[in-house]
Design an enzyme around this catalytic site. Structure first.
Site, PDB file in Angstrom:
ATOM      1  N   SER A   1       0.684  -1.201   0.147  1.00  0.00           N
ATOM      2  CA  SER A   1      -0.045   0.060   0.069  1.00  0.00           C
ATOM      3  C   SER A   1       0.926   1.212   0.118  1.00  0.00           C
ATOM      4  CB  SER A   1      -0.879  -0.005   1.258  1.00  0.00           C
ATOM      5  OG  SER A   1      -1.842   1.227   1.293  1.00  0.00           O
TER       6      SER A   1
ATOM      7  N   ARG B   1     -11.736   6.131  10.318  1.00  0.00           N
ATOM      8  CA  ARG B   1     -11.340   4.848  10.279  1.00  0.00           C
ATOM      9  C   ARG B   1     -12.179   3.611   9.952  1.00  0.00           C
ATOM     10  NH1 ARG B   1      -7.078   1.643   9.672  1.00  0.00           N
ATOM     11  NH2 ARG B   1      -6.962  -0.146  11.106  1.00  0.00           N
TER      12      ARG B   1
ATOM     13  N   ASP C   1      -8.705  -6.334  -4.440  1.00  0.00           N
ATOM     14  CA  ASP C   1      -8.341  -4.970  -3.882  1.00  0.00           C
ATOM     15  C   ASP C   1      -9.057  -3.820  -4.770  1.00  0.00           C
ATOM     16  OD1 ASP C   1      -7.273  -2.662  -3.083  1.00  0.00           O
ATOM     17  OD2 ASP C   1      -4.996  -3.379  -3.107  1.00  0.00           O
TER      18      ASP C   1
ATOM     19  N   HIS D   1      -8.052  -5.259  -0.273  1.00  0.00           N
ATOM     20  CA  HIS D   1      -6.622  -4.337  -0.048  1.00  0.00           C
ATOM     21  C   HIS D   1      -5.798  -5.058   1.121  1.00  0.00           C
ATOM     22  CE1 HIS D   1      -3.748  -1.134  -0.363  1.00  0.00           C
ATOM     23  NE2 HIS D   1      -3.923  -0.873   0.685  1.00  0.00           N
ATOM     24  N   ASP D   2      -6.607  -5.519   2.059  1.00  0.00           N
ATOM     25  CA  ASP D   2      -5.951  -6.086   3.147  1.00  0.00           C
ATOM     26  C   ASP D   2      -5.219  -7.149   3.089  1.00  0.00           C
ATOM     27  OD1 ASP D   2      -6.360  -4.367   5.269  1.00  0.00           O
ATOM     28  OD2 ASP D   2      -8.039  -5.528   6.162  1.00  0.00           O
TER      29      ASP D   2
END
Lengths: 193, 377
Positions: B157, B227, B321, B354-355
């Site tokens: 990232s 968040r 992602d 994405h994680d």
């Protein structure tokens, strides 16, 4: 097919120091051979997840993508040679792939199992889909969607205006010259526009 | 569970601090007169100093890449499945450096640290820092550690952007760049999500223009929403559906209390984050993301921007992602191909969005493992 008989012929057709794109490069064995013996540079293209680390371990620059639609990123005439080794018969868009190869590369090398091989014809005559060293699949599990003969490929090259620089046909390990479309099991073409 | 889960961890680690008194010129035009970088190292630097790997962290992570702390055994490094003895980044073979970036809230100079000019915490006065500034500061840490050239600089990232930046800014100091789940710049949509997150913080009454700590306050509500927004973009639609679906906690209550499991999950993540993260840092890190665009000063040509890079590259993306989609990684790959650089590209069909770059996917870990093995046999 542990030893790919077309590899040494392909290596012989690659000029030293060539920039090469190998489509469907598998574990990178062919590209490694070309890098080691012909000082070739460039990339292999492979879709299979499991093959990517194997290519990397072989020192091959591998790009994971689909051949069909995945070649747009490559500029016109940006490689000396684009190779498609025993994969054309599994492509859905045959003409598009060949056109792309000769757009990207000054030359293209295509190798394929000859469906006109006498042994194949015999099996068809006996009423069964052929299975052989070069066509190792059953009809129900084959990835091949476009099987064709040497005569078929010649006709396509003629239609598309591809020029055949060299052709080599093998039966087993032995080169075949006369009656290639009957006696040959594996065909290798070196093409340009 | 993959084979890697059973590999031992690097064990007990301890952060170190490097102090720098030579001013650092920032991209914004501001200067940091002096600053500190907190870092951790694992493994041993070899005699010819050729086995160092720099790990760059993403938005909310830190220098604590692997292992645990003696006084905090549950605090496991954020990339412990990647870095450790026998792991893809094998600490038996490599000397691994994890560094906390400037502007962070985990020890390196940032809004929480003391401004030497005033003797008070920087807070809102800490300058805006960019990926380039981070990389410049990391390069000075490398000097301090006696590392002229990294065997590899890697990150996921925002960390991948730093690896990319290293390859352009310090080409002779990077042998290999591993750019994972990254992008050559943020899309309008990416910036939009960042802006909504920033607005959540900026409009929190307890933000007080960034001077909240002087008042003994904290913009928890803003951080929490920021968040939550971020978290939505880190996971894929399909994974969210699989993990939470439309599951309810205790049936419909016809109220605004958390009813769906996903609501409760986001609130939990938001609350946790609001406790440990600093609002001024969040604003700065999202801005650093927004500003990153190496192609901008080359007429938008990423190929031109990457032309100084001499490193060999491994670029990895994950199919689900949507924050930094595979198309964005392919732009990087294309620019490298245009420069005839050595690059391998893996597009991992992982469900985690994405994680995924933080998770244990055997194909992903095998790819990184094979790459680093080849890079440093």
């Amino acid at each position: 097919m542990s030893l790919r008989r077309d590899y040494s012929v392909i290596a012989g057709w690659i000029q030293p120091g060539s920039r090469v794109l190998d489509l469907g490069c598998g574990d990178g064995t062919l590209f490694k051979l070309l890098a080691d013996t012909r000082q070739a540079t460039g990339y292999g293209i492979e879709i299979d997840d499991d093959k990517i680390p194997l290519c990397i371990a072989n020192g091959v620059n591998v790009l994971q993508r689909d051949l069909e639609g995945g070649l747009r990123d490559f500029d016109d005439q940006s490689f000396d040679c684009v190779i498609l080794s025993q994969t054309l018969q599994a492509m859905r868009h045959t003409e598009l792939v060949l056109d792309e190869m000769l757009r990207i590369g000054r030359e293209a090398i295509v190798t394929f199992p000859n469906f006109g091989y006498w042994h194949v014809r015999m099996q068809l005559l006996m009423g069964r889909m052929p299975v052989s060293d070069d066509l190792p699949y059953q009809w129900y599990d084959t990835p091949n969607v476009h099987l064709f003969t040497i005569a078929d490929f010649d006709a396509l090259c003629e239609k598309k205006g591809y020029r055949v620089i060299s052709r080599q046909v093998l039966a087993g390990d032995k080169p075949v010259t006369a009656l290639a479309n009957i006696r040959g099991s594996l065909a290798m073409y070196r093409l340009t526009r | 569970m993959s084979e890697y889960s059973h590999s031992p961890s690097v064990g007990i680690v301890a952060p170190q601090t490097a102090r720098f008194s030579e001013p650092l010129a920032l991209r914004s035009g501001a200067f940091l007169a002096d600053y500190e970088l907190v870092y951790e190292t694992y493994g041993t630097l070899n005699a010819d100093r050729s086995n160092a790997i720099l790990i760059c962290h993403a938005l909310n992570a830190s220098h604590h890449v692997a292992g645990t702390y003696a006084d905090d055994p549950d605090n496991v490094g954020w990339w412990d499945n990647m870095v450790g003895p026998g792991k893809p980044v094998d600490t038996n073979r490599f000397f691994v450096v994890g560094v906390n970036n400037l502007g962070s809230c985990f020890g390196s100079s940032g809004p929480l640290s003391i401004n030497p000019a005033t003797g008070k915490a920087w807070g809102a006065d800490f300058p805006l820092v960019t990926v380039e500034d981070w990389v410049d500061a990391q390069a000075r840490l490398a000097d301090r550690l006696g590392i002229a050239k990294f065997c590899a600089v890697m990150g996921g990232s925002l960390g991948g952007m730093q690896a990319l930046c290293w390859s352009i800014r310090y080409p002779s100091r990077v042998a290999h760049a591993l750019v994972i789940a990254a992008a050559p710049n943020l899309s309008a949509q990416n910036i939009a999500f960042n802006e909504v997150a920033r607005q959540a913080i900026l409009s929190d009454p307890q933000f007080s223009d960034g001077h909240f700590s002087e008042k003994g306050e904290k913009p928890r509500l803003g951080l929490r929403v920021a968040r939550m927004i971020g978290h939505i973009t880190y996971i894929s639609d399909e994974q969210m559906a699989e993990k939470f679906g439309r599951q309810l906690r205790e049936g419909l209550k016809f109220s605004f209390a958390p009813e769906f499991q996903i609501e409760s999950y986001l609130r939990y993540q938001g609350d946790k984050f609001a406790e440990y993260y600093d609002a001024n840092t969040y604003l700065r890190v999202t801005k650093a993301l927004d500003y990153f665009d190496p192609a901008a000063e080359h007429g938008g040509s990423l190929a031109k921007a990457l032309s100084p890079a001499t490193a060999k590259f491994l670029v990895v993306s994950f199919t689900t992602d949507w924050r930094f989609a595979p198309e964005r990684s392919r732009e990087i790959v294309k620019a490298l191909i245009d420069n005839r650089r050595d690059v391998s590209y893996a597009e991992i069909a992982a469900p985690n969005g994405h994680d995924a770059f933080l998770l244990e996917d055997p194909r992903y870990l095998a790819t990184v493992r094979a790459y680093l093995k080849k890079a440093y046999p």
